[in-house]
Design a protein around this motif. Structure first.
Motif, mmCIF file in Angstrom:
data_model
loop_
_atom_site.group_PDB
_atom_site.id
_atom_site.type_symbol
_atom_site.label_atom_id
_atom_site.label_comp_id
_atom_site.label_asym_id
_atom_site.label_seq_id
_atom_site.Cartn_x
_atom_site.Cartn_y
_atom_site.Cartn_z
ATOM 1 N N GLY A 437 -7.902 7.778 50.173
ATOM 2 C CA GLY A 437 -7.778 5.511 49.293
ATOM 3 C C GLY A 437 -6.465 5.605 48.561
ATOM 4 O O GLY A 437 -6.878 3.723 48.445
ATOM 5 N N ASP A 438 -5.952 5.742 48.383
ATOM 6 C CA ASP A 438 -5.095 5.555 47.447
ATOM 7 C C ASP A 438 -3.959 4.278 48.243
ATOM 8 O O ASP A 438 -3.772 4.713 49.338
ATOM 9 N N VAL A 439 -3.564 4.041 48.030
ATOM 10 C CA VAL A 439 -2.400 2.452 48.554
ATOM 11 C C VAL A 439 -1.162 3.418 48.067
ATOM 12 O O VAL A 439 -0.453 3.189 46.389
ATOM 13 N N VAL A 440 -0.451 3.753 48.732
ATOM 14 C CA VAL A 440 0.738 3.828 48.302
ATOM 15 C C VAL A 440 2.438 2.308 48.742
ATOM 16 O O VAL A 440 1.740 1.928 50.008
ATOM 17 N N LEU A 441 2.630 2.183 47.700
ATOM 18 C CA LEU A 441 3.116 0.775 47.107
ATOM 19 C C LEU A 441 4.365 0.538 47.428
ATOM 20 O O LEU A 441 5.323 -0.193 47.892
ATOM 21 N N GLY A 442 5.046 2.180 47.260
ATOM 22 C CA GLY A 442 6.928 2.345 46.991
ATOM 23 C C GLY A 442 6.511 3.852 47.268
ATOM 24 O O GLY A 442 6.612 4.587 46.955
ATOM 25 N N ALA A 443 8.156 4.216 47.402
ATOM 26 C CA ALA A 443 8.442 5.621 47.252
ATOM 27 C C ALA A 443 10.329 5.279 46.195
ATOM 28 O O ALA A 443 10.846 4.536 46.651
ATOM 29 N N LEU A 470 -1.350 2.890 44.122
ATOM 30 C CA LEU A 470 -2.455 1.542 43.642
ATOM 31 C C LEU A 470 -4.068 2.763 43.571
ATOM 32 O O LEU A 470 -4.110 3.062 44.824
ATOM 33 N N ARG A 471 -4.224 2.704 42.623
ATOM 34 C CA ARG A 471 -5.514 3.190 42.862
ATOM 35 C C ARG A 471 -6.626 2.475 41.495
ATOM 36 O O ARG A 471 -6.235 2.636 40.438
ATOM 37 N N ASN A 472 -8.114 2.118 41.855
ATOM 38 C CA ASN A 472 -8.675 1.645 41.568
ATOM 39 C C ASN A 472 -8.042 0.077 40.544
ATOM 40 O O ASN A 472 -8.422 -0.061 39.406
#
Length: 481
Positions: A437-443, A470-472
């Motif tokens: 459920g984490d969202v990966v915004l960038g790397a 991004l989490r919570n």
């Protein structure tokens, strides 16, 4: 199931399929429009006595009535009851002694109501909204003749909020389908469903607008707007024309005070042509496959419009064309401005993304483009957008995780990136702290906005790979080892 919003939430308008479903929420986000007019708990209220029948004629002149048409249609609209087992948490965790002392069960059953439409009597196929049945452990269908049947889940598409079920019954009645592409503003329509669980209810109105696709918080959109009353519990019900043909699946209503405040004449339905296309794909393979151009774009603002010599500030300007993509095959270049696709106006990058999301994987597309200030028309066949990627295919440091496209409802919140779909327990990546459920915004490997871009960014194989996660509501860096 929609609970009364708090004072803080009343400052927001919400339109999200899951919010109307309470414990069934898929995203549970506060958005800018009202929640889908979907599942509601049975209120236990007494039935309302029927009004006296109007005369069939006045002074010998027949009185117009929808009754003959509704007698044919009403048996095809059903009530949908969804049940979900919800774990009951306690201050002492899972302590069995504490549970016994205070009589606290380990789980409870959350029940919610919605509506559905029988579209194929021979096969027992029922269309409804995804948010009506999402995450349900058991779904039953109540027919107009009093029968209650357990429904089999066939498939769903959260990004268009369409779900398909099958019921094992004979002597069913189905609604014939109209061509929703022919709808016009001002056409009369009738909405049928089970609002607030009071029982089958009919409301009428007109088509207020077609092609609505700018509603924050929903997925891919091409809504029919109507002033026929659509209230909580109507989700998944039928929107029909005066011939008794299905033109749409009722899905959402608008009210700045929340869905429990009732209807104010702004309702939205999924066009039947779109719902039928999703249904065909679900029957064929259980999943919906979408096409993509394989490009990144951004909105055309006043500065970009002046720099590119555009007469108006609208369109999606191409910022990246991925190798081997449909956009590359079409000849798109960085700096091209897409103003229309298949004749449909493209006002910004979100409109172009919405257009692509409603196309089949192999759809043919004609683009109206401005290049160096001159008009240009390009044609291409879309290519299938990836739905999920295994981390090990991208970089060995991502092994043990799978990544998927963000739900479109999250994108309309302003997010961009990819979703961590699954992390295998005790895997290498699990030890870094990444979670489902984490969202990966960038790397650190490069910028990206979707799964296609994520795959391209990972091809750089940096010596140190760090993901921005991004989490919570909190964003932080996670080094990959």
């Amino acid at each position: 199931m929609q609970h009364a919003p708090s004072t803080a939430r009343r400052t927001l308008l919400a339109l999200t399929a899951a919010a109307a479903f309470g414990g069934f929420a898929a995203t549970g986000l506060n958005l800018m429009l009202d929640a889908p007019a979907g599942a509601q708990p049975p209120p236990g209220m007494a039935s309302v006595p029927a009004a006296a029948a109007l005369p069939t004629a006045v002074s010998g002149v027949p009185v117009p009535s929808l009754a003959p048409m509704l007698k044919r249609v009403l048996p095809a609209v059903v009530s949908v009851t969804s049940k979900q087992r919800v774990r009951v948490n306690t201050p002492f965790g899972d302590d069995p002694v504490f549970r016994r002392m205070f009589g606290i069960p380990q789980e409870r059953i959350a029940q919610s109501l919605g509506s559905g439409v029988i579209i194929d009597a021979q096969r027992g196929l029922v269309l409804t909204n995804n948010h009506v049945v999402e995450d349900a452990d058991e779904v039953s269908v109540n027919l107009a003749d009093g029968r209650t049947l357990k429904a089999e889940f066939v498939g769903s598409d959260p990004d268009t909020d369409v779900a398909l079920m099958r019921i094992p019954a004979q002597d069913l009645t189905a609604i014939p389908m109209a061509n929703s592409d022919r709808l016009q503003i001002g056409d009369f329509v009738v909405a049928i469903g089970n609002p607030f669980g009071v029982g089958q209810t009919v409301t009428s109105g007109i088509i207020s607008a077609v092609g609505r696709n700018n509603l924050p918080g929903a997925g891919f959109q091409n809504f029919i707007q109507t002033d026929a009353s659509i209230n909580p519990g109507n989700s998944g019900g039928a929107l029909v024309n005066l011939n008794g043909e299905l033109v749409g699946i009722n899905t959402a209503s608008f009210n700045p005070r929340g869905s429990m405040a009732g209807n104010i004449g702004l309702g939205f339905a999924i066009p039947v042509n779109l719902a039928n296309s999703i249904k065909d794909q679900l029957l064929a393979g259980g999943v919906v496959r979408r096409g993509t151009l394989g490009i990144d774009t951004q909105d055309v603002d006043a500065k970009i419009a002046r720099g590119l010599g555009l007469a108006e500030t609208r369109g999606a300007v191409v910022t990246r064309v991925y190798p081997g993509s449909a956009g590359a095959a079409a000849g798109l270049k960085i700096g091209d401005v897409i103003l229309a696709a298949n004749g449909e106006h493209i006002d910004n990058a979100e409109a172009l993304r919405n257009f692509q999301g409603l196309q089949a994987a192999n759809a043919r597309v004609t683009l109206d483009v401005r290049r160096d200030g001159k008009p240009l028309q390009l044609a291409t066949g879309l290519r299938e957008a990836p739905k999920a990627l295994q981390g090990a295919q991208l970089d060995e440091r991502l092994g043990g995780a799978s990544f998927a496209e963000l739900p479109e409802s999250l994108r309309r919140q302003g997010l961009a990136g990819v979703l961590v779909e699954k992390v295998v327990r005790d895997s290498r990546i699990a030890r870094t702290g990444l979670r489902d459920g984490d969202v990966v915004l960038g790397a650190s490997s490069g910028e990206f906005s979707d799964l296609t871009g994520f795959r391209a960014a990972m091809s750089a194989q940096p010596q140190q790979l760090v993901l921005r996660v991004l989490r919570n509501g909190r964003a932080y860096n996670v080094p990959m080892r």
